[in-house]
Scaffold this active site. Sequence first.
Site, mmCIF file in Angstrom:
data_model
loop_
_atom_site.group_PDB
_atom_site.id
_atom_site.type_symbol
_atom_site.label_atom_id
_atom_site.label_comp_id
_atom_site.label_asym_id
_atom_site.label_seq_id
_atom_site.Cartn_x
_atom_site.Cartn_y
_atom_site.Cartn_z
ATOM 1 N N SER B 94 0.867 -1.191 0.000
ATOM 2 C CA SER B 94 0.000 0.000 0.000
ATOM 3 C C SER B 94 0.891 1.223 0.000
ATOM 4 O O SER B 94 1.468 1.581 1.029
ATOM 5 C CB SER B 94 -0.892 -0.004 1.242
ATOM 6 O OG SER B 94 -1.860 -1.014 1.154
ATOM 7 N N LYS B 169 -7.252 2.367 -2.547
ATOM 8 C CA LYS B 169 -6.837 2.014 -1.182
ATOM 9 C C LYS B 169 -6.731 3.268 -0.319
ATOM 10 O O LYS B 169 -7.153 3.269 0.847
ATOM 11 C CB LYS B 169 -5.499 1.259 -1.211
ATOM 12 C CG LYS B 169 -4.940 0.863 0.161
ATOM 13 C CD LYS B 169 -5.702 -0.287 0.822
ATOM 14 C CE LYS B 169 -5.342 -0.498 2.281
ATOM 15 N NZ LYS B 169 -4.125 -1.250 2.516
ATOM 16 N N LYS B 237 0.608 6.036 8.408
ATOM 17 C CA LYS B 237 1.388 6.013 7.161
ATOM 18 C C LYS B 237 0.443 6.219 5.972
ATOM 19 O O LYS B 237 0.735 6.988 5.063
ATOM 20 C CB LYS B 237 2.111 4.675 7.014
ATOM 21 C CG LYS B 237 3.009 4.573 5.794
ATOM 22 C CD LYS B 237 3.104 3.142 5.253
ATOM 23 C CE LYS B 237 1.870 2.763 4.453
ATOM 24 N NZ LYS B 237 1.920 1.482 3.767
#
Lengths: 295, 295
Positions: B94, B169, B237
């Site tokens: 990701s 995502k 993150k």
Amino acid sequence: MKVGFIGLGLMGLPMAENLRKAGHTLYLHSRSGVPAAVQGDGMIACENPAEVASKAEVVITMVPDTPDVEKVLFGEKGVAGGLSDGKLVIDMSSISPVATKAFAKRIEELGCGYIDAPVSGGDIGAKAATLTIMVGATETDFERAKPLFEAIGKTITLVGGVGSGQTCKVANQIIVALNIQAVAEALTFASKAGADPVRVRQALLGGFASSRVLEVHAERMINRTFKPGFRVGLHMKDLEVALSNARALGVALPSTAVAQQMFNSCVANGDIDADDSILCTAIERLSGHEIAKGS
Amino acid sequence: MKVGFIGLGLMGLPMAENLRKAGHTLYLHSRSGVPAAVQGDGMIACENPAEVASKAEVVITMVPDTPDVEKVLFGEKGVAGGLSDGKLVIDMSSISPVATKAFAKRIEELGCGYIDAPVSGGDIGAKAATLTIMVGATETDFERAKPLFEAIGKTITLVGGVGSGQTCKVANQIIVALNIQAVAEALTFASKAGADPVRVRQALLGGFASSRVLEVHAERMINRTFKPGFRVGLHMKDLEVALSNARALGVALPSTAVAQQMFNSCVANGDIDADDSILCTAIERLSGHEIAKGS
């Protein structure tokens, strides 16, 4: 039962009619007068809130905002002036939880019960008698009011003591607004990054990002259908209740404050009467990009 | 198929094992070495990413962050050094959508295909081969990779061209974070106003405020069970990717920025490895009140 009903707007009128259909006698008052077409056959117009309260056993109020409830209850010829021992006041407006507790205290000092029972489901739910009703009340008062709630609503929850109904409604409005903001930020990002918002929404519906707002409001953002639904002006009022009560209670709501400013932007752009999903246009304006346009 | 797999962490290892179970031959590399117990029977350890790329037809990467992908692909003895015409690189990490497009361009210049296919579903989904996979690819590359995806995931969506998987995502992580913040603000408000958060959650689940986060994360906030789940450090993150890409793309994400700061507060208080529902404690600290405590 002899039921008083004060406030015959888009929500109040069908609610009163459903109570009449359930066999109750209605004593009606509205700031703008009781429509002639409604009167007769157990639907009786009253001059003022005090007259309603003197004739009915239970008095329901359904008015726009906190100051309106205060005026109807405690203003000149208000409900308080017509109440007598053992009567019950049910406020079904969506107003301040903190003010609600103060109103309840004054009504209880007159020997009467007080229930706060705001609803969700809009005018469609009001007509169909399928409203969701969030109730703050004692167990005894709740049991007494239950047949009335069952005549106008479907999902009826006793959330807690007096004030809890309004608190629950505020929590509802916070979550809906912030979920709209979440979807607006995500879809603006995705669209400007070059992804198809229709496919992104579809891919996300099965996972942890799924919500009623992603189902309903995201589709409105993509299709640009901003006919209400639930108006920006009303949702703004609810967030203002949230923020003023947060201040009074000592709670910090950073994202609620942000969402309230996004609604400000919608009003600044002439969209006070549009559906609240139009909040996405505030993010679009900030980003110089429209979700539906793609990259 | 000869499949390369680089990155054998909590996610990567079970994914590689599921590909082996589906009959593929695996060429493995991991920064920390390939565990001896994994090797043998069609599971072959390689010295470096270049060796993986020279032996396999398709190379999958599953590493923590954007710079890790860059290093594995283009660093010393990286994947790029071992690729030859017609091979396919699939990044399932990701990472940044903007960087992804740049990586894809460089791989395509070598005559190879590039797919971004980040997942959700966590290590449980990785073990059970039930991952949700969001794919950015050409139709042709997608068809070629599909049997591999079907060996490790359940819901597989081709969102759009290269980069769209990562974009989707990011959109997912924005919505989940902001829905957590929505529930955290609403329940802190409700609890400090004196309502029972358990009953408020229950009353709201049927209406427009309902979401997977209200089902799952709200319960964790009420029961104070902050064992992950999905770690604060990882969600942070992801929001940093959202905000840095928003800056690069020219998108303004005001509430995402607020949520990112709330995660900062969690890290400041030692909760980097807790479940992301612990975001509620940031609102609680701001408000001097714990949701579960009631009024």
